[in-house]
Design an enzyme around this catalytic site. Structure first.
Site, PDB file in Angstrom:
ATOM      1  N   GLY A  43     -16.403   3.922   7.826  1.00 48.52           N
ATOM      2  CA  GLY A  43     -17.228   2.985   8.596  1.00 48.52           C
ATOM      3  C   GLY A  43     -18.480   2.503   7.898  1.00 48.52           C
ATOM      4  N   GLU A  98     -25.283   5.689   7.738  1.00 45.25           N
ATOM      5  CA  GLU A  98     -24.249   5.659   8.777  1.00 45.25           C
ATOM      6  C   GLU A  98     -24.094   4.266   9.377  1.00 45.25           C
ATOM      7  OE1 GLU A  98     -21.820   6.837  10.167  1.00 45.25           O
ATOM      8  OE2 GLU A  98     -21.889   8.980  10.540  1.00 45.25           O
ATOM      9  N   ASP A  99     -22.927   4.036   9.927  1.00 39.53           N
ATOM     10  CA  ASP A  99     -22.676   2.779  10.629  1.00 39.53           C
ATOM     11  C   ASP A  99     -23.187   2.834  12.064  1.00 39.53           C
ATOM     12  OD1 ASP A  99     -20.835   4.733  11.299  1.00 39.53           O
ATOM     13  OD2 ASP A  99     -19.068   3.506  10.927  1.00 39.53           O
ATOM     14  N   ASP A 102     -23.091   7.449  18.114  1.00 40.28           N
ATOM     15  CA  ASP A 102     -22.707   7.339  19.526  1.00 40.28           C
ATOM     16  C   ASP A 102     -23.116   8.629  20.214  1.00 40.28           C
ATOM     17  OD1 ASP A 102     -21.569   6.893  21.951  1.00 40.28           O
ATOM     18  OD2 ASP A 102     -19.502   6.806  21.254  1.00 40.28           O
ATOM     19  N   PHE A 151     -17.896  -0.202  23.293  1.00 46.88           N
ATOM     20  CA  PHE A 151     -17.189   0.054  22.045  1.00 46.88           C
ATOM     21  C   PHE A 151     -17.246  -1.206  21.192  1.00 46.88           C
ATOM     22  CE2 PHE A 151     -13.601   0.673  19.204  1.00 46.88           C
ATOM     23  CZ  PHE A 151     -13.855   1.971  18.777  1.00 46.88           C
ATOM     24  N   ARG A 164     -12.407  -3.969  10.746  1.00 47.21           N
ATOM     25  CA  ARG A 164     -13.501  -3.517   9.865  1.00 47.21           C
ATOM     26  C   ARG A 164     -14.067  -4.668   9.047  1.00 47.21           C
ATOM     27  NH1 ARG A 164     -13.607   2.165   9.637  1.00 47.21           N
ATOM     28  NH2 ARG A 164     -11.589   3.183   9.742  1.00 47.21           N
TER      29      ARG A 164
HETATM   30  P1  IMP Z   1     -20.311  10.167  17.313  1.00 49.43           P
HETATM   31  O1  IMP Z   1     -19.961  11.515  16.744  1.00 49.43           O
HETATM   32  O2  IMP Z   1     -19.902  10.049  18.772  1.00 49.43           O
HETATM   33  O3  IMP Z   1     -21.767   9.807  17.119  1.00 49.43           O
HETATM   34  O4  IMP Z   1     -19.420   9.067  16.590  1.00 49.43           O
HETATM   35  C1  IMP Z   1     -19.184   9.119  15.253  1.00 49.43           C
HETATM   36  C2  IMP Z   1     -18.190   8.117  14.763  1.00 49.43           C
HETATM   37  O5  IMP Z   1     -17.386   7.560  15.812  1.00 49.43           O
HETATM   38  C3  IMP Z   1     -18.862   6.925  14.126  1.00 49.43           C
HETATM   39  O6  IMP Z   1     -19.273   7.190  12.802  1.00 49.43           O
HETATM   40  C4  IMP Z   1     -17.774   5.892  14.209  1.00 49.43           C
HETATM   41  O7  IMP Z   1     -16.863   6.047  13.149  1.00 49.43           O
HETATM   42  C5  IMP Z   1     -17.095   6.216  15.519  1.00 49.43           C
HETATM   43  N1  IMP Z   1     -17.596   5.342  16.599  1.00 49.43           N
HETATM   44  C6  IMP Z   1     -18.507   5.644  17.561  1.00 49.43           C
HETATM   45  N2  IMP Z   1     -18.724   4.574  18.368  1.00 49.43           N
HETATM   46  C7  IMP Z   1     -17.953   3.573  17.874  1.00 49.43           C
HETATM   47  C8  IMP Z   1     -17.749   2.189  18.252  1.00 49.43           C
HETATM   48  O8  IMP Z   1     -18.332   1.646  19.210  1.00 49.43           O
HETATM   49  N3  IMP Z   1     -16.868   1.485  17.501  1.00 49.43           N
HETATM   50  C9  IMP Z   1     -16.193   2.017  16.435  1.00 49.43           C
HETATM   51  N4  IMP Z   1     -16.353   3.293  16.048  1.00 49.43           N
HETATM   52  C10 IMP Z   1     -17.230   4.062  16.750  1.00 49.43           C
END
Ligand code: IMP
Length: 179
Positions: A43, A98-99, A102, A151, A164
């Site tokens: 990402g 990071e991208d 969440d 999302f 992507r």
């Molecule tokens: P987290 O552990 O919930 O913070 O999420 C980590 C990973 O989930 C991110 O690095 C993304 O790869 C993926 N992710 C979280 N939210 C989104 C979204 O809205 N779209 C696409 N990928 C997401």
């Protein structure tokens, strides 16, 4: 891809402008130190590519690939390393690029993991942050945009490995999930 999208949330120009602002901050904050940028595949590829080219100071770059177990669009916080760093981070000033954050579960695991390897400092830069990130103790030093709890895809972010390559960040039309 146009018909799969509901809305453009962050246009390409806004992403470029914000990354340049954050690069200027990083240049200032890390003056005189060699920062090691750590990107999380896949990402963060776009963020890393554009952010590091906006930096004026020289920076090394390394990559990790991790998978957070979870189903569909939520991560569980249980992380497995698919590809580790190529180099030792002992004594290094690490900036994780990071991208999106969440739940923050993946990131808090990653920060703890890099600290345990003896990095001198571990900071986080993310292009996007969702509201749930506030629930987890992850100190994010540089945040591009706070976005609503939807999302999103594009600029490195995927849904089932698609979208992507969009140059902006947007939301998907409901029929994409339903199909
Ligand atoms: P987290 O552990 O919930 O913070 O999420 C980590 C990973 O989930 C991110 O690095 C993304 O790869 C993926 N992710 C979280 N939210 C989104 C979204 O809205 N779209 C696409 N990928 C997401």
């Amino acid at each position: 891809m146009g018909q799969d999208l509901a809305e453009v949330l962050v246009p390409a120009e806004d992403i470029a402008r914000r990354l340049a602002e954050m690069a200027a901050e990083v240049d200032r904050d890390y003056a005189g130190r060699d920062v090691l940028l750590v990107g999380v595949l896949k990402g963060a590829v776009m963020v890393m590519a554009d952010f590091c080219r906006a930096l004026h100071s020289s920076a090394e770059m390394d990559w990790m690939a991790v998978s957070s177990y979870g189903s569909g669009t939520k991560s569980s916080g249980v992380v497995r390393i698919l590809k580790d760093l190529d180099r030792d981070v002992t004594g290094r000033d690490v900036l994780i690029v990071e991208d999106i954050i969440d739940s923050g579960l993946t990131l808090s695991w990653l920060v703890a993991n890099l600290r345990s390897r003896g990095a001198a400092s571990v900071e986080v830069l993310t292009l996007l942050r969702k509201p749930d990130a506030a629930k987890v103790e992850v100190e994010t030093r540089y945040v591009g945009f706070d976005i609503p709890n939807a999302f999103v895809v594009g600029y490195g972010l995927d849904y089932a490995e698609r979208y992507r390559n969009l140059p902006f960040v947007g939301t998907l039309a409901p029929h994409v999930y339903a199909g």
